[in-house]
Motif scaffolding. Structure first.
Motif, PDB file in Angstrom:
ATOM      1  N   HIS A  64       0.828  -1.151   0.069  1.00 46.31           N
ATOM      2  CA  HIS A  64      -0.009  -0.088   0.020  1.00 46.31           C
ATOM      3  C   HIS A  64       1.027   1.277  -0.063  1.00 46.31           C
ATOM      4  CE1 HIS A  64      -2.235  -3.198   2.031  1.00 46.31           C
ATOM      5  NE2 HIS A  64      -3.321  -2.607   1.513  1.00 46.31           N
ATOM      6  N   CYS A  86     -12.173  -3.133   5.573  1.00 47.89           N
ATOM      7  CA  CYS A  86     -10.916  -4.295   5.455  1.00 47.89           C
ATOM      8  C   CYS A  86     -11.627  -5.252   6.201  1.00 47.89           C
ATOM      9  CB  CYS A  86      -9.896  -3.537   6.202  1.00 47.89           C
ATOM     10  SG  CYS A  86      -8.543  -4.766   6.198  1.00 47.89           S
ATOM     11  N   PRO A  87     -11.555  -6.324   5.301  1.00 45.71           N
ATOM     12  CA  PRO A  87     -12.132  -7.781   6.070  1.00 45.71           C
ATOM     13  C   PRO A  87     -11.060  -8.367   6.923  1.00 45.71           C
ATOM     14  CG  PRO A  87     -11.290  -8.037   3.605  1.00 45.71           C
ATOM     15  CD  PRO A  87     -11.187  -6.717   3.862  1.00 45.71           C
ATOM     16  N   ALA A  88      -9.686  -8.001   6.787  1.00 51.80           N
ATOM     17  CA  ALA A  88      -8.716  -8.578   7.465  1.00 51.80           C
ATOM     18  C   ALA A  88      -8.501  -7.843   8.909  1.00 51.80           C
ATOM     19  CB  ALA A  88      -7.424  -8.569   6.754  1.00 51.80           C
ATOM     20  N   ILE A 118      -4.667  -9.286   3.029  1.00 52.97           N
ATOM     21  CA  ILE A 118      -4.745 -10.185   2.226  1.00 52.97           C
ATOM     22  C   ILE A 118      -4.895  -9.674   0.848  1.00 52.97           C
ATOM     23  CG2 ILE A 118      -6.031 -11.915   3.481  1.00 52.97           C
ATOM     24  CD1 ILE A 118      -8.822 -10.971   2.402  1.00 52.97           C
ATOM     25  N   CYS A 120      -6.696  -7.636  -0.985  1.00 56.82           N
ATOM     26  CA  CYS A 120      -8.036  -7.577  -1.556  1.00 56.82           C
ATOM     27  C   CYS A 120      -8.086  -6.434  -2.426  1.00 56.82           C
ATOM     28  CB  CYS A 120      -9.099  -8.104  -0.673  1.00 56.82           C
ATOM     29  SG  CYS A 120      -9.513  -6.815   0.518  1.00 56.82           S
ATOM     30  N   GLY A 121      -7.947  -5.184  -1.867  1.00 60.91           N
ATOM     31  CA  GLY A 121      -8.045  -3.960  -2.637  1.00 60.91           C
ATOM     32  C   GLY A 121      -9.189  -3.374  -1.945  1.00 60.91           C
ATOM     33  N   MET A 122      -9.965  -3.849  -1.089  1.00 57.96           N
ATOM     34  CA  MET A 122     -11.127  -3.115  -0.505  1.00 57.96           C
ATOM     35  C   MET A 122     -11.102  -1.735  -0.158  1.00 57.96           C
ATOM     36  SD  MET A 122     -13.744  -5.145  -1.016  1.00 57.96           S
ATOM     37  CE  MET A 122     -15.055  -5.149   0.210  1.00 57.96           C
ATOM     38  N   CYS A 123      -9.907  -1.684   0.479  1.00 61.20           N
ATOM     39  CA  CYS A 123      -9.638  -0.131   1.241  1.00 61.20           C
ATOM     40  C   CYS A 123      -9.482   0.808   0.077  1.00 61.20           C
ATOM     41  CB  CYS A 123      -8.291  -0.344   1.925  1.00 61.20           C
ATOM     42  SG  CYS A 123      -6.917  -1.095   1.012  1.00 61.20           S
ATOM     43  N   LEU A 134      -3.036   0.469  -3.764  1.00 61.94           N
ATOM     44  CA  LEU A 134      -1.833  -0.637  -3.722  1.00 61.94           C
ATOM     45  C   LEU A 134      -1.113  -0.488  -5.009  1.00 61.94           C
ATOM     46  CD1 LEU A 134      -4.839  -1.957  -2.462  1.00 61.94           C
ATOM     47  CD2 LEU A 134      -3.324  -3.741  -2.096  1.00 61.94           C
TER      48      LEU A 134
HETATM   49  S1  SF4 Z   1      -6.120  -4.767   0.648  1.00 61.91           S
HETATM   50 FE1  SF4 Z   1      -6.789  -3.187   2.217  1.00 61.91          FE
HETATM   51  S2  SF4 Z   1      -8.905  -4.031   2.755  1.00 61.91           S
HETATM   52 FE2  SF4 Z   1      -7.661  -5.839   1.892  1.00 61.91          FE
HETATM   53  S3  SF4 Z   1      -7.099  -6.688   3.479  1.00 61.91           S
HETATM   54 FE3  SF4 Z   1      -5.176  -5.292   2.850  1.00 61.91          FE
HETATM   55  S4  SF4 Z   1      -5.670  -3.417   3.968  1.00 61.91           S
HETATM   56 FE4  SF4 Z   1      -7.458  -4.678   4.185  1.00 61.91          FE
END
Ligand code: SF4
Ligand code: SF4
Length: 177
Positions: A64, A86-88, A118, A120-123, A134
Motif C-alpha cells: 500500500h 477491510c475484511p482482515a 490479504i 483484496c483492494g477493498m480499502c 495498492l
Molecule cells: S487490501 Fe486493504 S482492505 Fe484488503 S486486507 Fe489489505 S488492508 Fe484490508
C-alpha cells in the motif's frame, strides 16, 4: 452388495501387448510433454537477480501507499471507511483535528499490518478521496512482525517511491487535461 449384483457393471481388464506391458506408450507420452516444455517460452524468472514484469502496475495489488496532495500533505481525511471495509481488520487509524482549513480531520496515526493483509483492494475501493492505493511493489521483507506494520511515514514513502511509475488517479487526471 454381492459381487454378482446386477447393479454392478464390471469393466473387463484391457489386454496389453508387449509394449503396453513395458509401459512404452506412457514413457513416450511423458517424454513428449517434457520435450514440449523444454522448448516452450519460460514463465519463471531467477528472482531476485531478475525481476518479473508486471502487466499493468496500476491494477496490481502490492504494498500500500498513502497518496499526497498537490501540497505534499497526506490526502487521507481520516474517514475510517477503509478500516471499516477491510475484511482482515489490519488498518489502524487515529484521527485528529486537521491543522489545515480545507478538511476537518487528518490521520494523526495510520498503520497497516502487511502480514495480516490479504491484498483484496477493498480499502482502495472504499476510499472517497483516492488516498490509499495498492502499488506494484511485491517483495515485502522484514526481520520482525513489528517491521511489517507500515506506519504513516512508511506508507507516504512508498508513495514517493512509486509516484513516477504509478501516478495517482488525481495525477493521471491532471496529466490528461
Ligand atoms: S487490501 Fe486493504 S482492505 Fe484488503 S486486507 Fe489489505 S488492508 Fe484490508
Ligand atoms: S485512506 Fe481514505 S478511506 Fe481510509 S481513512 Fe483515509 S480518506 Fe478514509
Amino acid at each position: 452388495m454381492k459381487s454378482n449384483d446386477p447393479a454392478i457393471t464390471w469393466v473387463p481388464e484391457p489386454k496389453l501387448g508387449l509394449a503396453g506391458k513395458m509401459y512404452l506408450p506412457l514413457v513416450v507420452q511423458g517424454l513428449t510433454v517434457t520435450t514440449k516444455h523444454l522448448f516452450s517460452p519460460k514463465m519463471t524468472v531467477s528472482f531476485p537477480e531478475e525481476r518479473p514484469t508486471i502487466g499493468n502496475p496500476l491494477i496490481y495489488r502490492g504494498v500500500h501507499r498513502l497518496n499526497k496532495d498537490e501540497q505534499g500533505r497526506v490526502k487521507c481525511v481520516a474517514c475510517f471507511l477503509c478500516a471499516t471495509a477491510c475484511p482482515a481488520h489490519c488498518i489502524d487509524i487515529i484521527g485528529a483535528e486537521s491543522p489545515w482549513p480545507d478538511r476537518e480531520k487528518y490521520p494523526e496515526s495510520f498503520s497497516i499490518d502487511e502480514l495480516r493483509c490479504i491484498f483484496c483492494g477493498m480499502c482502495e475501493e472504499a476510499c472517497p478521496v483516492d488516498a490509499i492505493e495498492l502499488t506494484s511493489l511485491f517483495d515485502l521483507t522484514g526481520r520482525s512482525r513489528e517491521e511489517m506494520i507500515f506506519d504513516k511515514e512508511k506508507l507516504l514513502s512508498v508513495y514517493d517511491q512509486t509516484k513516477d511509475a504509478e501516478p495517482s488517479p488525481m495525477e493521471r487526471e491532471a496529466a490528461a487535461r
